[in-house]
Design a protein around this motif. Structure first.
Motif, PDB file in Angstrom:
ATOM      1  N   GLY A 120       0.906  -1.227   0.031  1.00  0.00           N
ATOM      2  CA  GLY A 120      -0.007   0.110   0.102  1.00  0.00           C
ATOM      3  C   GLY A 120       0.655   1.323  -0.018  1.00  0.00           C
ATOM      4  N   PRO A 121       0.055   2.292  -0.201  1.00  0.00           N
ATOM      5  CA  PRO A 121      -1.252   2.657  -0.110  1.00  0.00           C
ATOM      6  C   PRO A 121      -1.627   2.169  -1.375  1.00  0.00           C
ATOM      7  N   ILE A 122      -2.899   1.280  -1.772  1.00  0.00           N
ATOM      8  CA  ILE A 122      -3.425   1.158  -3.071  1.00  0.00           C
ATOM      9  C   ILE A 122      -4.781   2.044  -3.109  1.00  0.00           C
ATOM     10  N   THR A 123      -4.781   2.913  -4.192  1.00  0.00           N
ATOM     11  CA  THR A 123      -5.981   3.615  -4.395  1.00  0.00           C
ATOM     12  C   THR A 123      -7.284   2.973  -4.902  1.00  0.00           C
ATOM     13  N   VAL A 124      -8.367   3.200  -4.036  1.00  0.00           N
ATOM     14  CA  VAL A 124      -9.713   2.487  -4.263  1.00  0.00           C
ATOM     15  C   VAL A 124     -10.616   3.460  -4.430  1.00  0.00           C
ATOM     16  N   ARG A 125     -11.798   3.114  -5.221  1.00  0.00           N
ATOM     17  CA  ARG A 125     -12.921   3.989  -5.585  1.00  0.00           C
ATOM     18  C   ARG A 125     -14.153   3.050  -5.446  1.00  0.00           C
ATOM     19  N   SER A 126     -15.044   3.592  -5.049  1.00  0.00           N
ATOM     20  CA  SER A 126     -16.404   2.635  -4.476  1.00  0.00           C
ATOM     21  C   SER A 126     -17.247   3.759  -4.704  1.00  0.00           C
ATOM     22  N   ALA A 127     -18.689   3.268  -3.958  1.00  0.00           N
ATOM     23  CA  ALA A 127     -19.701   4.265  -3.930  1.00  0.00           C
ATOM     24  C   ALA A 127     -20.643   3.851  -2.515  1.00  0.00           C
ATOM     25  N   CYS A 128     -21.057   4.932  -2.069  1.00  0.00           N
ATOM     26  CA  CYS A 128     -21.907   4.520  -0.775  1.00  0.00           C
ATOM     27  C   CYS A 128     -23.295   3.841  -1.154  1.00  0.00           C
ATOM     28  N   SER A 129     -23.501   2.846  -0.650  1.00  0.00           N
ATOM     29  CA  SER A 129     -24.845   2.093  -1.001  1.00  0.00           C
ATOM     30  C   SER A 129     -25.968   3.039  -0.522  1.00  0.00           C
ATOM     31  N   HIS A 130     -25.933   3.957   0.221  1.00  0.00           N
ATOM     32  CA  HIS A 130     -26.975   4.892   0.820  1.00  0.00           C
ATOM     33  C   HIS A 130     -27.456   5.822  -0.245  1.00  0.00           C
ATOM     34  N   VAL A 139      -5.761   1.909   0.765  1.00  0.00           N
ATOM     35  CA  VAL A 139      -6.035   0.619   1.370  1.00  0.00           C
ATOM     36  C   VAL A 139      -4.439   0.231   1.755  1.00  0.00           C
ATOM     37  N   TRP A 140      -4.291  -0.225   3.002  1.00  0.00           N
ATOM     38  CA  TRP A 140      -2.865  -0.640   3.249  1.00  0.00           C
ATOM     39  C   TRP A 140      -3.209  -2.168   3.738  1.00  0.00           C
ATOM     40  N   ILE A 141      -2.356  -2.967   3.521  1.00  0.00           N
ATOM     41  CA  ILE A 141      -2.360  -4.557   3.886  1.00  0.00           C
ATOM     42  C   ILE A 141      -1.080  -4.906   4.461  1.00  0.00           C
ATOM     43  N   GLY A 142      -1.489  -5.475   5.698  1.00  0.00           N
ATOM     44  CA  GLY A 142      -0.091  -6.166   6.391  1.00  0.00           C
ATOM     45  C   GLY A 142      -0.441  -7.508   6.573  1.00  0.00           C
ATOM     46  N   VAL A 143       0.680  -8.392   5.851  1.00  0.00           N
ATOM     47  CA  VAL A 143       0.714  -9.715   6.035  1.00  0.00           C
ATOM     48  C   VAL A 143       2.014 -10.550   6.784  1.00  0.00           C
ATOM     49  N   MET A 144       1.822 -11.225   7.578  1.00  0.00           N
ATOM     50  CA  MET A 144       2.747 -12.021   8.287  1.00  0.00           C
ATOM     51  C   MET A 144       2.684 -13.581   7.881  1.00  0.00           C
ATOM     52  N   PRO A 145       3.216 -13.757   6.921  1.00  0.00           N
ATOM     53  CA  PRO A 145       3.150 -15.117   6.246  1.00  0.00           C
ATOM     54  C   PRO A 145       3.826 -16.333   7.377  1.00  0.00           C
ATOM     55  N   PRO A 188      -2.136 -16.412   6.202  1.00  0.00           N
ATOM     56  CA  PRO A 188      -0.935 -15.889   6.795  1.00  0.00           C
ATOM     57  C   PRO A 188      -1.289 -16.216   8.420  1.00  0.00           C
ATOM     58  N   ASP A 189      -0.231 -16.057   9.127  1.00  0.00           N
ATOM     59  CA  ASP A 189      -0.164 -16.142  10.612  1.00  0.00           C
ATOM     60  C   ASP A 189      -1.054 -14.996  11.080  1.00  0.00           C
ATOM     61  N   GLY A 190      -0.913 -13.734  10.211  1.00  0.00           N
ATOM     62  CA  GLY A 190      -1.612 -12.610  10.443  1.00  0.00           C
ATOM     63  C   GLY A 190      -1.818 -11.778   9.442  1.00  0.00           C
ATOM     64  N   LEU A 191      -2.899 -11.201   9.625  1.00  0.00           N
ATOM     65  CA  LEU A 191      -3.384 -10.240   8.531  1.00  0.00           C
ATOM     66  C   LEU A 191      -3.804  -8.717   9.081  1.00  0.00           C
ATOM     67  N   ALA A 192      -3.748  -7.751   8.570  1.00  0.00           N
ATOM     68  CA  ALA A 192      -4.163  -6.375   8.934  1.00  0.00           C
ATOM     69  C   ALA A 192      -4.700  -5.666   7.593  1.00  0.00           C
ATOM     70  N   VAL A 193      -5.813  -5.166   7.686  1.00  0.00           N
ATOM     71  CA  VAL A 193      -6.238  -4.540   6.529  1.00  0.00           C
ATOM     72  C   VAL A 193      -6.769  -2.919   6.928  1.00  0.00           C
ATOM     73  N   VAL A 194      -6.371  -1.837   6.411  1.00  0.00           N
ATOM     74  CA  VAL A 194      -6.756  -0.450   6.854  1.00  0.00           C
ATOM     75  C   VAL A 194      -7.168   0.209   5.637  1.00  0.00           C
ATOM     76  N   ILE A 195      -8.409   0.847   5.734  1.00  0.00           N
ATOM     77  CA  ILE A 195      -8.992   1.591   4.686  1.00  0.00           C
ATOM     78  C   ILE A 195      -9.208   3.145   5.338  1.00  0.00           C
TER      79      ILE A 195
END
Length: 242
Positions: A120-130, A139-145, A188-195
Motif C-alpha cells: 500500500g497505499p492502494i488507491t480504491v474507488r467505490s460508492a456509498c450504498s446509501h 488501502v494498506w495491507i499487512g501480512v505475516m506469512p 497467513p499467521d496474521g493479517l491487517a487491512v486498513v482503509i
C-alpha cells in the motif's frame, strides 16, 4: 459471421417473457442466495445478460431523467446520459457485482518467509450504498506469512481491492470482505487491512464537511495477539502515509 444481440426479454421456464433482472433475481431467490448491494452475483448470470442488464438500466435511467424533468431529446448534454450511466454502472463503478473475481496466481512460500509484508497505499474507488455517492480512498495491507502461506503478486492485491470496492458499499463492511478474501487466499499467521477514505455523501450533501475522513481496520491472527507486531505495522503505515 454476425453475432445476434442478446434479447432484452427471454421466455422463462413457463414460457413467459421476462427482463434479465427478473430472471436473475428469480435464480438468486430460488438458490436462497442474497443479493445485497455489495454482493457479487456473477455466478447467477448467463451469457449475454450483462449486456441485457445494461440495456434495461439505460431504459430505466431514461425514465428517471424524464421524472427529473430533464429534456433528453433537445438538450445535447443529456441526450446520451442514460446510456453513459448504464455503461458506467455495469462495466465500471459496479463491475465487482457482475464480474467474477480476477484470477490470482498463488506461489508456495519456498523460502519460508516469515517477516512482515506491507502493501500500500492502494488507491480504491467505490460508492456509498446509501446515496450512490463516490467513496475515494486508500488501502494498506499487512501480512505475516508462514511456511505454509501462499504468496501472491503485488498487482493481485490491487486487483482484489478493486474487485471488492467496485460495488455499492459501506466502508465498515468493505474492509471485512477484503480481509476475508485475503485470509482465504494467503492463509497467513496474521493479517491487517486498513482503509482510509473520503465520502462524497458528506461533502456533496448533508453536512457538507469537506475535511472528514473515515479510517477503519481489521486485525487478525498475530496482529491481534502480538502488540509489538501491531505497533510495527501501524508505525510503518504512518511513515508510508506521511
Amino acid at each position: 459471421m454476425t453475432t445476434k444481440p442478446t434479447p432484452l426479454f427471454r421466455p422463462d421456464e413457463e414460457g413467459t417473457a421476462k427482463p434479465a433482472s427478473e430472471r436473475i433475481r428469480s435464480r438468486l431467490v430460488k438458490a436462497n442466495q442474497r443479493y445485497y448491494a455489495n454482493d457479487n452475483i456473477s455466478a447467477f448470470l448467463e451469457d449475454g445478460e450483462v449486456d441485457a442488464l445494461r440495456t434495461e438500466v439505460e431504459e430505466k435511467m431514461a425514465e428517471v431523467l424524464k421524472s427529473l424533468v430533464i429534456d433528453t431529446e433537445d438538450d445535447h448534454n443529456s441526450r446520451e446520459t442514460a446510456r453513459r450511466v448504464a455503461k458506467m454502472f455495469m462495466t465500471e463503478v459496479f463491475k465487482g457485482r457482475y464480474q467474477p473475481m480476477p484470477d490470482v496466481t498463488e506461489f508456495p512460500n519456498v523460502e519460508k518467509l516469515n517477516e512482515l509484508l506491507i502493501v500500500g497505499p492502494i488507491t480504491v474507488r467505490s460508492a456509498c450504498s446509501h446515496h450512490l455517492c463516490p467513496i475515494l480512498g486508500k488501502v494498506w495491507i499487512g501480512v505475516m506469512p508462514n511456511q505454509h502461506s501462499n504468496l501472491i503478486g503485488l498487482s493481485k492485491y490491487a486487483r482484489i481491492c478493486d474487485w471488492v470496492m467496485s460495488r455499492p458499499q459501506i466502508q465498515e463492511e468493505a474492509v471485512v470482505q477484503l480481509a476475508n478474501i485475503l485470509q482465504e487466499k494467503v492463509k497467513p499467521d496474521g493479517l491487517a487491512v486498513v482503509i482510509e477514505a473520503d465520502h462524497l455523501c458528506m461533502q456533496w450533501r448533508g453536512v457538507k464537511d469537506v475535511d472528514a475522513l473515515m479510517t477503519n481496520s481489521v486485525m487478525r491472527g498475530a496482529f491481534l495477539t502480538d502488540p509489538h507486531l501491531r505497533r510495527e505495522f501501524l508505525s510503518l503505515l504512518s511513515r508510508k502515509s506521511g
